[in-house]
Design an enzyme around this catalytic site. Structure first.
Site, short mmCIF file in Angstrom:
data_model
loop_
_atom_site.label_atom_id
_atom_site.label_comp_id
_atom_site.label_asym_id
_atom_site.label_seq_id
_atom_site.Cartn_x
_atom_site.Cartn_y
_atom_site.Cartn_z
N GLU A 1 -6.90 -7.75 -0.60
CA GLU A 1 -7.69 -7.70 0.73
C GLU A 1 -9.11 -7.22 0.75
OE1 GLU A 1 -5.71 -5.09 3.60
OE2 GLU A 1 -3.80 -5.78 3.36
N GLU B 1 1.06 -1.21 -0.06
CA GLU B 1 -0.01 0.05 0.05
C GLU B 1 0.81 1.37 -0.12
OE1 GLU B 1 -2.80 -0.29 3.24
OE2 GLU B 1 -4.02 -1.62 2.17
#
Length: 770
Positions: free
Chosen positions: A198, A127
């Protein structure tokens, strides 16, 4: 616990296990590596392969994960001129060294799919786009450098970067979030697959939070939507969260992690989340030929309505979507009418028959029970002993400095605690003259918590929050003429795990003053301070058998001061269920069982609902002996009541099902023949199927129906509810007989004392809508 968790994941329809790799547990000290016991990465990956599953390795090495320091070891902060996760030579040197070491270890064990092993995907970084702009051009260069580092490893399987639109070729950019079927802009090149790293099954919790929830209907909808829109892989974050043992959780993150996942903290199947997703996975696999070789098309069927069809090579699968969040619809598709609840997707593996709807749950439900242990609780009410930490004075501490030292750098992640002590001498004229006036101690702290003493007497405690770590402590104090000792125990609740410039975060007291003196405000910040890292009980390891006798333990009598250690012994709870300890009437501290830390507890930090964020704390059975187990607790606050603590065994033995005439038949009634999906069961009607967990049998049934079960019934009026209380051992497969079924259907509420038993594979009840 690994084999059981992997087996349950596989039975739930998963075929990949994804894991992070934790730099700070594998290299806690620079150059000293740990891959033993629960940190045996090779063993874990091999075990995944032995269960016939694939592995996805999220290497990081920064992982976030609500894990202490985002997985980066503390010693990295002390490397000269380092800037984490940037085009910074010191960071890149150590990152490359670590990544190379892990990849070499995997290669040597032949664990990559290109070598015949289970690893099919590897992730580099994590991320990064959320902080990339903070580093400007150095951020852009770092992304490119990281990509080149990964590709240069030549592992023979794809690399991914999650939430990284500019992932350099051939690295695949992936999505994280709740609704990637709608929010993901897609791969940055047409030759890359659409991957979801995710899919959040709920939300991690921090102390002070209320319960976290995400309905399985919403989770199933997002999953089906992503696959219907050409998605290739979905990873649930988390499918099993588990427990942050020891000091592994990041700042303010609870010891319990993602308990609302399909497999809860204790590894028990949370229903209907586990079962409804299992049905979804089976429904999707029934569509595999069409999904893999068919050609997709999208047809709008009205406002918020669409059909996504994959057809070709003798196969056809359809996803009928109602995207309205509040209105159910009936649609016409290929000459047939289909009812769609609001915000739902129906899956038709043959483009004709609904086998699954994301909003309509056919699988069973359950509830979790915490049952007090008779065996373990026998000794807890009378066998407690205590030892109280001494409160150090300025003269007793050697580490002196002009100001209070920064807490992260002081503790170096070896403990949560550090003492700050200073001494001031007051004359009679300094003290308040009025009886109703008292001086006030003020401590401004950058986080996370503190306990304050004056002249060894407890003053109070204070803390920040996950949202705002810093806080100001204000409490009235008693001062005397002459020397006065100001003693502060600062504590952290985990290191930060996210954001830019993590190496520059700070914690601990940074301004101290006393208000209300006759001579005015007394500013103490630069009055010379003494420091000590950790508590004596930690240094002596009094929570272990070897360190237990280094202090004098006494029976609990009267007042329970702050910073008291409590110890007792107990026998392992009966049975084989998971174990937890309920920390009733305690404040904040840590728990050790037979020398193993089971994590931080914090009962006094209440959520807005007026309840502790976490009351039960998981104790793995592997930590226990049959008898004579040692439990030691460090309590930071006053007046703790360890006598109120209870051991409980955990089960999900209360199950129920709900079925109506609008429910599709169980997806298990379908199979695949010659890669074409078809019914394999004779009966194609909706039914409730109830199965006991853990090889148990049903002992009691409560049954209710609404509507006429024999004559015509109106849509959505025929409801069936079952509540079952289960215990005992496997005795066989159990069915409701026709006579019992008839009697139950003819009563609005029928109670069955016992089900008839037949030999079989599991304990089960089947009820058919007729």
């Amino acid at each position: 616990m690994w084999p059981d968790l992997i087996q349950k994941a596989k039975r739930g329809g998963l075929n990949v296990i994804q894991t992070y790799v934790f730099w700070n547990i594998h290299e806690p000290v620079q150059g000293q590596y740990n891959f033993q016991g629960q940190y045996d990465l090779v063993k874990f990956i091999k075990m995944i392969g032995e269960h016939g599953m694939y592995a996805s390795l999220r290497l990081g090495p920064f992982i976030q994960a609500e894990w202490n320091h985002g997985g980066l070891p503390y010693w990295l902060r002390e490397v000269q001129n380092i800037t984490f996760r940037s085009d910074n030579e010191p960071f890149k040197y150590h990152m490359k060294k670590y990544v190379t070491m892990i990849i070499k270890k995997m290669k040597n064990e032949k664990l990559f799919a290109s070598q015949g092993g289970p690893i099919i995907l590897v992730q580099i970084e994590n991320e990064y786009s959320t902080i990339q702009l903070a580093y400007r051009e150095k951020g852009n260069k770092y992304v490119q450098w990281t990509g080149n580092l990964a590709v240069g490893m030549n592992i023979g399987v794809p690399w991914v970067m999650c939430k990284q639109k500019d992932a350099p070729d051939p690295i695949i950019n992936t999505c994280n979030g709740r609704y990637c079927g709608d929010t993901f802009t897609g791969p940055n090149k047409p030759n890359k697959p659409s991957l979801w790293t995710e899919n959040w099954t709920a939300q991690f919790r921090v102390y002070g939070d209320p319960p976290s929830q995400r309905s399985v209907e919403d989770l199933a909808f997002s999953t089906a939507r992503f696959i219907s829109r050409n998605g290739t892989l979905i990873n649930y974050y988390m499918y099993h969260g588990g427990t942050n043992f020891g000091r592994t959780s990041a700042n303010f993150v609870t010891t319990r992690y993602y308990d609302e996942a399909p497999l809860d903290e204790f590894g028990l199947q949370r229903e209907p989340k586990w079962g409804h997703l299992k049905d979804l996975h089976r429904a999707l696999k029934l569509c595999k030929k069409a999904l893999l070789w068919g050609y997709p098309s999208v047809k709008k069927l009205g406002q918020d309505l669409e059909a996504i069809v994959y057809e070709g090579h003798g196969a056809c699968a359809a996803f009928l979507s109602n995207n309205s969040t509040y209105m159910e619809k009936t649609i016409s598709f290929r000459g047939r009418n289909y009812y769609l609840p609001s915000k739902s997707i129906s899956i038709l593996p043959d483009c004709q028959t609904v086998v699954y709807n994301t909003q309509t749950i056919v699988s069973q439900h359950n509830s979790r029970n915490f049952v007090p242990s008779v065996v373990a609780n026998k000794r807890l009410s009378w066998d407690w002993e205590t030892y109280t930490e001494s409160i150090p004075t300025f003269e007793q501490l050697e580490n002196k400095a002009t100001n209070p030292l920064e807490l992260f750098n002081l503790t170096k992640d070896t403990t949560d605690y550090a003492w700050y002590s200073m001494i001031i001498t007051l004359g009679r004229g300094d003290l308040p003259m009025r009886a109703n006036a008292s001086p006030v101690l003020i401590v401004a702290s950058l986080g996370h918590a503190l306990v304050a003493f004056v002249n060894g007497e407890y003053v109070g405690n204070g803390h920040g929050s996950h949202l705002d770590k810093s806080f100001v402590f204000r409490k009235p104090i008693k001062l005397k003429e002459g020397p006065n000792h100001i003693q502060i125990l600062g504590s952290v609740v985990g290191f930060p795990d996210s954001g830019a410039y993590m190496e520059k975060r700070f914690a601990g007291p940074h301004r101290v003053e006393i208000l209300g003196l006759n001579t005015g405000t007394l500013e103490l910040t630069k009055n010379r301070w003494a420091h000590q890292v950790g508590l004596y009980g930690e240094e002596a390891k009094i929570f272990t058998l070897g360190g237990l006798n280094k202090v004098k333990w006494t029976k609990i009598e009267g007042k329970r001061p702050a910073l008291t250690w409590f110890k007792t012994h107990f026998d392992a709870p009966e049975g084989n269920h998971p174990i937890a300890i309920q920390m009733n009437r305690m404040g904040k501290g840590m728990i050790w069982i037979n020398g193993q830390s089971i994590g931080r507890y914090w009962i006094s930090y209440l959520s807005p609902l007026g309840q502790p964020t976490q009351s039960e704390y998981h104790i793995p059975r592997s930590y226990l002996k049959p008898t004579g187990n040692l439990m030691v607790i460090l309590e930071e606050e006053e007046e703790a009541r360890p006598e109120e603590i209870k051991f409980v065994v955990v089960d999900r033995d209360t199950i129920c099902s709900y079925i109506s005439d609008i429910h599709p038949p169980p997806v298990q009634s379908w199979g695949s023949k010659n890669n074409v999906s078809e019914y394999t069961a004779n009966n194609r009607k909706a039914s409730a199927v109830l199965t006991c967990p853990d090889f148990k049998v049903i002992t009691n049934v409560q049954f209710a129906s609404y509507g006429d079960s024999i004559g015509p019934v109106c849509q959505a009026c025929f409801l069936l509810v079952l509540l079952l209380h289960l215990n005992g051992l496997l005795l066989g497969e159990t069915y409701l007989s026709n006579s019992l079924r008839e009697r139950a259907f003819n009563q609005e509420l029928g109670s069955l004392s016992q089900c008839e038993e037949e030999s079989g594979r599991s304990s089960e009840v089947r009820l058919q809508v007729v």
